[in-house]
Design a protein around this motif. Structure first.
Motif, PDB file in Angstrom:
ATOM      1  N   LEU A  75       0.973  -1.498   0.106  1.00 39.64           N
ATOM      2  CA  LEU A  75      -0.004   0.035   0.087  1.00 39.64           C
ATOM      3  C   LEU A  75       0.837   1.198  -0.129  1.00 39.64           C
ATOM      4  O   LEU A  75       0.218   2.248   0.157  1.00 39.64           O
ATOM      5  CB  LEU A  75      -0.917   0.045   1.060  1.00 39.64           C
ATOM      6  N   ASP A  76       2.135   1.339  -0.116  1.00 39.15           N
ATOM      7  CA  ASP A  76       2.922   2.413  -0.207  1.00 39.15           C
ATOM      8  C   ASP A  76       3.930   2.309  -1.351  1.00 39.15           C
ATOM      9  O   ASP A  76       4.895   2.927  -1.206  1.00 39.15           O
ATOM     10  CB  ASP A  76       3.508   2.851   1.123  1.00 39.15           C
ATOM     11  N   GLY A  77       3.844   1.665  -2.509  1.00 36.87           N
ATOM     12  CA  GLY A  77       4.782   1.636  -3.557  1.00 36.87           C
ATOM     13  C   GLY A  77       6.025   0.681  -3.426  1.00 36.87           C
ATOM     14  O   GLY A  77       6.754   1.070  -4.505  1.00 36.87           O
ATOM     15  N   GLY A  78       6.143   0.037  -2.532  1.00 28.22           N
ATOM     16  CA  GLY A  78       7.069  -0.856  -2.345  1.00 28.22           C
ATOM     17  C   GLY A  78       7.566  -1.744  -3.326  1.00 28.22           C
ATOM     18  O   GLY A  78       8.804  -1.820  -3.711  1.00 28.22           O
ATOM     19  N   ALA A  79       6.800  -2.161  -4.236  1.00 25.58           N
ATOM     20  CA  ALA A  79       6.867  -3.119  -5.235  1.00 25.58           C
ATOM     21  C   ALA A  79       6.936  -2.188  -6.697  1.00 25.58           C
ATOM     22  O   ALA A  79       7.258  -2.912  -7.705  1.00 25.58           O
ATOM     23  CB  ALA A  79       5.900  -4.111  -5.655  1.00 25.58           C
ATOM     24  N   ILE A  80       6.941  -1.269  -6.807  1.00 27.77           N
ATOM     25  CA  ILE A  80       6.958  -0.318  -8.112  1.00 27.77           C
ATOM     26  C   ILE A  80       8.294  -0.185  -8.313  1.00 27.77           C
ATOM     27  O   ILE A  80       9.245   0.588  -7.488  1.00 27.77           O
ATOM     28  CB  ILE A  80       6.232   1.020  -7.590  1.00 27.77           C
ATOM     29  N   PRO A  81       8.970  -0.752  -9.632  1.00 33.03           N
ATOM     30  CA  PRO A  81      10.123  -0.632 -10.083  1.00 33.03           C
ATOM     31  C   PRO A  81      10.475   0.872 -10.571  1.00 33.03           C
ATOM     32  O   PRO A  81      10.503   1.318 -11.701  1.00 33.03           O
ATOM     33  CB  PRO A  81      10.402  -1.585 -11.068  1.00 33.03           C
ATOM     34  N   HIS A 188      21.707  -8.979  15.623  1.00 32.00           N
ATOM     35  CA  HIS A 188      20.143  -9.144  15.417  1.00 32.00           C
ATOM     36  C   HIS A 188      19.904  -8.904  13.826  1.00 32.00           C
ATOM     37  O   HIS A 188      19.402  -8.046  13.585  1.00 32.00           O
ATOM     38  CB  HIS A 188      19.125  -8.402  16.269  1.00 32.00           C
ATOM     39  N   LEU A 189      20.446  -9.724  13.188  1.00 26.63           N
ATOM     40  CA  LEU A 189      20.409  -9.428  11.401  1.00 26.63           C
ATOM     41  C   LEU A 189      18.874  -9.710  11.212  1.00 26.63           C
ATOM     42  O   LEU A 189      18.206  -9.320  10.002  1.00 26.63           O
ATOM     43  CB  LEU A 189      21.144 -10.468  10.814  1.00 26.63           C
ATOM     44  N   ASN A 190      18.131 -10.866  11.832  1.00 23.90           N
ATOM     45  CA  ASN A 190      16.746 -10.889  11.558  1.00 23.90           C
ATOM     46  C   ASN A 190      15.972  -9.648  11.539  1.00 23.90           C
ATOM     47  O   ASN A 190      15.429  -9.295  10.512  1.00 23.90           O
ATOM     48  CB  ASN A 190      16.133 -11.783  12.623  1.00 23.90           C
ATOM     49  N   GLY A 191      16.238  -8.839  12.623  1.00 22.28           N
ATOM     50  CA  GLY A 191      15.342  -7.609  12.804  1.00 22.28           C
ATOM     51  C   GLY A 191      15.967  -6.548  11.699  1.00 22.28           C
ATOM     52  O   GLY A 191      14.859  -5.617  11.380  1.00 22.28           O
ATOM     53  N   LEU A 192      17.158  -6.687  11.546  1.00 17.95           N
ATOM     54  CA  LEU A 192      17.635  -5.681  10.045  1.00 17.95           C
ATOM     55  C   LEU A 192      16.848  -5.854   8.823  1.00 17.95           C
ATOM     56  O   LEU A 192      16.572  -4.969   8.423  1.00 17.95           O
ATOM     57  CB  LEU A 192      19.216  -5.594  10.108  1.00 17.95           C
ATOM     58  N   PHE A 193      17.004  -7.019   8.479  1.00 21.68           N
ATOM     59  CA  PHE A 193      16.466  -7.634   7.103  1.00 21.68           C
ATOM     60  C   PHE A 193      14.897  -7.583   7.282  1.00 21.68           C
ATOM     61  O   PHE A 193      14.445  -7.177   6.154  1.00 21.68           O
ATOM     62  CB  PHE A 193      16.897  -8.903   6.525  1.00 21.68           C
ATOM     63  N   THR A 194      14.182  -7.976   8.293  1.00 27.60           N
ATOM     64  CA  THR A 194      12.809  -8.040   8.232  1.00 27.60           C
ATOM     65  C   THR A 194      12.428  -6.438   8.480  1.00 27.60           C
ATOM     66  O   THR A 194      12.597  -5.649   9.230  1.00 27.60           O
ATOM     67  CB  THR A 194      12.170  -8.553   9.436  1.00 27.60           C
ATOM     68  N   GLY A 195      11.750  -5.958   7.508  1.00 24.07           N
ATOM     69  CA  GLY A 195      11.326  -4.573   6.951  1.00 24.07           C
ATOM     70  C   GLY A 195      12.065  -3.597   6.253  1.00 24.07           C
ATOM     71  O   GLY A 195      11.709  -2.566   6.122  1.00 24.07           O
ATOM     72  N   SER A 196      13.127  -4.170   5.718  1.00 27.15           N
ATOM     73  CA  SER A 196      14.234  -3.625   4.924  1.00 27.15           C
ATOM     74  C   SER A 196      13.646  -3.328   3.554  1.00 27.15           C
ATOM     75  O   SER A 196      14.136  -2.670   2.775  1.00 27.15           O
ATOM     76  CB  SER A 196      15.503  -3.991   4.974  1.00 27.15           C
ATOM     77  N   GLU A 197      12.371  -3.976   3.083  1.00 29.22           N
ATOM     78  CA  GLU A 197      11.612  -3.874   1.929  1.00 29.22           C
ATOM     79  C   GLU A 197      12.500  -4.042   0.676  1.00 29.22           C
ATOM     80  O   GLU A 197      12.318  -3.279  -0.372  1.00 29.22           O
ATOM     81  CB  GLU A 197      11.271  -2.000   1.925  1.00 29.22           C
ATOM     82  N   GLY A 198      13.519  -4.970   0.834  1.00 31.89           N
ATOM     83  CA  GLY A 198      14.188  -5.322  -0.349  1.00 31.89           C
ATOM     84  C   GLY A 198      15.367  -4.398  -0.941  1.00 31.89           C
ATOM     85  O   GLY A 198      16.008  -4.327  -1.663  1.00 31.89           O
ATOM     86  N   THR A 199      15.710  -3.425   0.225  1.00 29.68           N
ATOM     87  CA  THR A 199      16.811  -2.461  -0.074  1.00 29.68           C
ATOM     88  C   THR A 199      18.117  -2.955   0.623  1.00 29.68           C
ATOM     89  O   THR A 199      19.245  -2.321  -0.204  1.00 29.68           O
ATOM     90  CB  THR A 199      16.537  -1.087   0.580  1.00 29.68           C
TER      91      THR A 199
END
Length: 454
Positions: A75-81, A188-199
């Motif tokens: 709902l905020d454009g995360g998948a728009i290339p 805590h790399l789980n926390g870093l990558f969870t929520g990183s939106e593929g960046t």
């Protein structure tokens, strides 16, 4: 455009995994947000982690942007290339890789959806509880740290992740955790990558905690004279210690819209929805105590139900709310969310309702009031730019008020495109630290560029 990199992709992962078909490009140009679409140059659909690593090595060599694409329900454009390049579609990576009922854990590929996952594990007396509403992919839910209606009890995706398999920009594959329920080892790399939106990397495997399926469920609904009264009543439930599984607020305008959409006759008043889960005796007692508290707080129209059909009917107004606003002919919907400390929730809900009414636009306020996260859905005419500007202004005013209250610009939708400009204001110097992580892991800036940070 030099087609050499496209030819290499086709050679490496096959013609069935790479397409420049116009229909596919259009489909992958947008998500469910109001942001304008941008078409990728190609859509790549890998089958496994090795193919993802191959795609990223090629993209890194040629400097081609890569944007992950799950179910397209963001709902905020995360998948728009935004910068074209490769749309990395995970439709074909939708399998369960390892299921351990005795450990109450499962490892899945990112393309499996939450409903498909639950369909396969429910017969073992287990369920995955995170419910953002849409049948989102587990990869997308992890990338945005999704939560939803059950967050008051189970938290967000970050609370459910035991391990991630991640492909970095240069093609290296890492694991961020283990199958153990907890660890004090390393960062805590789980926390870093969870929520990183593929960046920061592309998630190709997710190991999740599972939970026992409750023996008994009760749904309930009641109404109050104002949104503030609803929010205060929800806080009263939480302070009582009742382990409610879901607690949702829906304002009267939203109920009115749902009635018009589905030709229903729900009381058009500000409403609270509840779900209680556990043993039969415990749940009956919790629902009775909640009823007593709500009636003492001045509620009306208290209803409760235990049968599955009756529970669905009670929750229908909440479940169909987004469709009711998004399917108005000739209109578009701008949806947004913020999250604030519980002590500020009532004031923020009132502020949201006041802003919408002052704009003259149709809109609703609803959300997961058990954890301070609420949403707005604002309808505007796309042919009238001033209406869209009004909707954006309401969103901005809510975000600024949430930040002033010690909250966040987004509780679960993600930063994507629309919330980038608030990152420094919300995080201060920590925003620069986050940007340094991005530069370290993605020095060429090929991973979902234009999201979270410019």
């Amino acid at each position: 455009m030099d087609p050499q990199w496209i030819n290499e992709l086709i050679e490496e992962i096959g013609t069935d995994g790479v397409t420049i078909n116009e229909t596919a490009l259009l489909q992958h140009s947008q998500d469910e947000s109001h942001h304008p679409g941008v078409s990728p140059d190609v859509v790549a659909s890998p089958k496994n982690t090795e193919q993802v690593a191959t795609i990223l090595r090629t993209a890194s060599r040629y400097g081609i942007p890569v944007t992950p694409y799950g179910a397209g329900s963001g709902l905020d454009g995360g998948a728009i290339p935004l910068h074209n390049g490769i749309s990395l579609d995970f439709t074909r990576m939708d399998r369960i890789l390892h299921f351990s009922p005795e450990d109450m854990s499962v490892t899945v590929q990112p393309g499996i959806t939450r409903l498909a996952l639950n369909k396969q594990i429910n017969s073992h007396g287990l369920h995955f509880p995170i419910d953002p509403g849409a049948d989102a992919s587990i990869g997308g839910m992890t990338a945005t740290n999704a939560s939803g209606t059950t967050a008051v009890r189970y938290g967000s995706m970050r609370d459910q992740v035991l391990d991630l398999e991640v492909v970095l920009a240069d093609g290296r594959v890492i694991h961020t955790g283990s199958r153990a329920k907890k660890s004090s080892s390393g960062y805590h790399l789980n926390g870093l990558f969870t929520g990183s939106e593929g960046t920061l990397g592309i998630i190709t495997g997710i190991t999740l905690k599972l939970h026992g399926t409750p023996e008994h469920l009760i749904a309930a609904r009641c109404t109050f004279p104002s949104p503030k009264a609803c929010a205060e009543a929800a806080h009263l439930i939480l302070m009582s210690g009742i382990p409610v599984q879901r607690i949702e607020l829906v304002d009267s305008e939203s109920i009115r819209q749902v009635n018009a959409y589905g030709q229903y006759a729900f009381p058009e008043e500000h409403s609270l929805f509840f779900e209680f889960a556990g043993t039969k005796g415990g749940v009956e007692e919790e629902a009775s105590l909640a009823e007593e508290l709500m009636k003492d707080a001045g509620c009306s129209h208290w209803e409760r139900a235990a049968g599955s059909k009756e529970r669905s009917e009670i929750w229908r107004a909440r479940h169909e709310l987004s469709y009711a606003f998004s399917h108005i002919p000739g209109k578009k919907m701008l949806g947004s969310d913020v999250c604030v400390p519980l002590s500020h929730l009532a004031d923020l809900v009132v502020h949201a309702r006041t802003l919408i009414e002052g704009s003259g636009l149709l809109g609703g306020v609803f959300g997961h009031v058990g954890d301070g996260n609420f949403h707005t859905s604002i309808v505007y005419d796309p042919k009238k730019p001033h209406e869209r500007e009004k909707a954006l202004h309401i969103n901005e005013e809510l975000v600024l008020k949430a930040l002033q209250s010690g909250g966040t610009c987004t509780g679960e939708h993600g930063v994507g495109i629309g919330k980038k400009k608030y990152q420094v204001q919300e995080h201060g110097e920590a925003a620069a630290v986050m940007a340094s992580f991005k530069h370290l892991l993605d020095p060429e800036g090929i991973l979902n560029p234009g999201k979270i940070f410019d």
